[in-house]
Enzyme design. Structure first.
Site, short mmCIF file in Angstrom:
data_model
loop_
_atom_site.label_atom_id
_atom_site.label_comp_id
_atom_site.label_asym_id
_atom_site.label_seq_id
_atom_site.Cartn_x
_atom_site.Cartn_y
_atom_site.Cartn_z
CG HIS A 127 -0.63 -8.50 0.07
ND1 HIS A 127 -0.31 -7.17 -0.05
CD2 HIS A 127 -1.98 -8.54 -0.01
CE1 HIS A 127 -1.40 -6.45 -0.21
NE2 HIS A 127 -2.44 -7.26 -0.18
CE1 TYR A 144 -3.03 -3.02 0.42
CE2 TYR A 144 -3.63 -2.23 2.59
CZ TYR A 144 -3.78 -3.14 1.56
OH TYR A 144 -4.70 -4.16 1.69
#
Length: 285
Positions: free
Chosen positions: A110, A52
């Site tokens: 992730h 992010y």
């Protein structure tokens, strides 16, 4: 009691708040303000990721929030491209440094594949190596809980066959219109808590007339209905917003969806993610 005060208990006894703040697409220079605002509203679960690009801002928000650090549950994710032990060890320490925290409450792999090969090649060995790095950091007290994200059953089986610590969490795309029923049941049978990201389908579900009509019968908004749906599935719900008004609205979910309506939502199909279909998680692969 507000949903913001409710928790699930992970398989090793750690408590995690049922409702969290997702921070995907919140810029690093806006993340601290978003986190502080969320904490002021009552959120205690903050979710970020290396990918992010806002760990620094999230960490600043946590460190400067109006509540002590030990009252907050902070999650981040190992970049999907990291598929060996040494790189994973370095990345874990990198997240701790970037966040500016002495521990992370939950860290996930992730994705079982790098994003440019999502649902593609065989990264089984790399995932086992990344998992071993998470286990070692967990053992060392750097991370309180460890887990995965976007893992299908065969990906989980690969981890479970050699794991010393079983995954505590699997963070998945779960929303009305995308309910992976078999995978949810598999996770539950293995005492793996599911976290639902994009519970509002990254906004794609807002124009769904069937959902709009159902929300109206409960006197709630479409986002509130969709968040409540994921909570009643037994998942942590992680709606993303930097808007304090939306944070408050997203937490106003003290109503109950009937079993019949839950079945309707569970069986809903065909959400069009529009321009967001370019992202691997929405591509349908």
């Amino acid at each position: 009691m507000s949903i913001l005060d409710e928790t699930y208990t992970l398989s090793h006894g750690v408590q995690i708040p049922k409702l969290g703040l997702g921070t995907w697409f919140i810029d690093d220079n806006q993340a601290a303000d978003a986190v502080r605002a969320a904490v002021e509203v009552g959120y205690r679960n903050i979710d970020t990721a290396q990918a992010y690009g806002n760990e620094r801002g999230v960490g600043e928000g946590v460190s400067t929030a109006a509540v002590p650090r030990d009252e907050l549950f902070v999650s981040t994710k190992l970049a999907a491209e990291i598929k060996n032990y040494d790189q994973a060890v370095a990345a874990i320490d990198g997240s701790l440094a970037t966040l500016g925290l002495d521990h992370i409450d939950l860290m996930l792999i992730h994705s079982p594949q790098p994003w440019d090969d999502f649902r593609g090649g065989d990264y089984a060995q790399g995932n086992r190596e990344a998992w071993r790095a998470l286990e070692d950091a967990h053992q060392a007290g750097k991370i309180r809980s460890i887990g995965v994200s976007n893992f299908q059953q065969h990906d989980l089986d690969n981890i479970l066959q050699s794991a010393h610590v079983r995954p505590h969490v699997n963070q998945l795309l779960v929303h009305a219109g995308n309910t992976p029923t078999d995978l949810l049941a598999y996770c539950e049978s293995n005492h793996i808590l599911v976290e639902a990201y994009s519970p509002i389908a990254h906004g794609a579900i807002l124009q769904n007339t069937e959902i709009q009509a159902m929300a109206k019968t409960y006197g709630v908004s479409v986002p509130q209905l969709c968040i409540r749906y994921t909570l009643q599935l037994g998942a942590v719900s992680l709606p993303k917003t930097a808007n304090p008004a939306h944070m408050r609205s997203n937490a106003a979910v003290d109503f109950e969806i009937s079993s019949d309506d839950m079945n309707v939502l569970r069986n809903l199909r065909g959400v069009d993610y529009g321009e967001h279909s370019a992202f691997p998680v929405y591509s349908g692969t």
